[in-house]
Scaffold this motif. Sequence first.
Motif, PDB file in Angstrom:
ATOM      1  N   ASN A 186       5.101  -5.700   5.211  1.00  0.00           N
ATOM      2  CA  ASN A 186       5.918  -5.115   4.139  1.00  0.00           C
ATOM      3  C   ASN A 186       5.355  -5.335   2.744  1.00  0.00           C
ATOM      4  OD1 ASN A 186       8.144  -3.495   3.763  1.00  0.00           O
ATOM      5  ND2 ASN A 186       9.454  -5.191   3.142  1.00  0.00           N
ATOM      6  N   SER A 237       3.916  -1.074   9.078  1.00  0.00           N
ATOM      7  CA  SER A 237       4.126   0.365   8.917  1.00  0.00           C
ATOM      8  C   SER A 237       2.965   0.923   8.110  1.00  0.00           C
ATOM      9  CB  SER A 237       5.459   0.667   8.231  1.00  0.00           C
ATOM     10  OG  SER A 237       5.387   0.382   6.862  1.00  0.00           O
ATOM     11  N   LYS A 262       5.816   1.091  12.868  1.00  0.00           N
ATOM     12  CA  LYS A 262       6.821   1.994  12.297  1.00  0.00           C
ATOM     13  C   LYS A 262       6.131   3.213  11.713  1.00  0.00           C
ATOM     14  CE  LYS A 262       7.972  -1.791  10.154  1.00  0.00           C
ATOM     15  NZ  LYS A 262       8.454  -2.602   9.005  1.00  0.00           N
TER      16      LYS A 262
HETATM   17 MG    MG Z   1       8.287  -1.882   5.442  1.00  0.00          MG
END
Ligand code: MG
Length: 319
Positions: free
Chosen positions: A169, A197, A228
């Motif tokens: 993240n 992601s 993701k």
């Molecule tokens: Mg994220």
Amino acid sequence: DALGPTITIGEILVEIMATDRGAGFLEPITLIGPYPSGAPAIFIDQCARIGGSAGIIGCVGNDDFGRVNVARLRADGADVSAISTSPEFPTGSAFVRYRHDGSRDFVFNIARSAAAQIDLTPAARALIARSGHLHVMGTAFAIPGAARIIEHAITAITARGGSISFDPNVRKELLGQAETRARFARLVDIADLILPSGEELFVAAGMEAESEAVQALLGRNASEVALKRGADGSTVFTRDGRRIDCPAFAVEEIDPTGAGDCFGGAYVACRRLGMPIEQALTYANAAGARNVTAKGPMEGAGTRAELDAFIAATPERRT
Ligand code: MG
Ligand code: ATP
């Protein structure tokens, strides 16, 4: 969660958002908020809402922005005993405005807010001592004191047989920093589950092709990588060579903030509740998708019953 709750560490914020799209905050505009926010807070709220045992270590100010967060987390079933209150600093905040192209302008108050006063208090030590899983959010490393608490938690939780998950993240601007890279490399080495992601996968793995990057992560400690893909859904890769794809649910995206955090909260909680990967991944996809349908970073986090209803009512997105 026989070993104890899932915990996370880091920033608890309010978000205040512009009601209209456009660029920045350079003239008076209509704002709506405060909404409870902060990536670790969103993660742990979804974790608790879906029925996982969950707690957070963080710090808020002695103000309504702090109270709004603690009240929400408590109401949703999270352990708030290790949220401290700074007598001096206000609760952290993020003002956000979406541009027409989907990018965002921010005004942050984090570095000089209560969020940055996070500390290894007796309550934090006590929560760590009884927890069974640590989820590390890359965003937390932006807070100077967080790394030390995360290290303490890693040592204590792995010593009692608990597990670790890691959501890189990270904002693109941070990727260049040597210290950030070193911290990421350490987490990538020890995490049992990694939830990247987009380009985070390649940064975490240090290589460019998706399959090679996934194999590199599975070659360290991770037994599962959950990738993701936003409106394209998600995929879990396992060390024993399985690949489980989950298409996204077809929703109208109102506010994408928090999708990845809700995805992670649901996935970790469901796996720790003993669900197989396929079922946990379906709930995670539903949690991410449901959250983007609501304005506010954690307003769309769902209970298990709400997510069951969402899954029953929402078609899969055709790609
Ligand atoms: Mg994220
Ligand atoms: P964040 O911006 O919160 O860090 P992220 O980049 O970590 O998000 P995303 O891939 O954007 O994570 O979203 C996580 C999951 O949520 C996706 O894998 C998908 O299952 C679901 N999701 C996100 N956006 C949508 C969308 N527009 N439609 C359907 N599902 C979505």
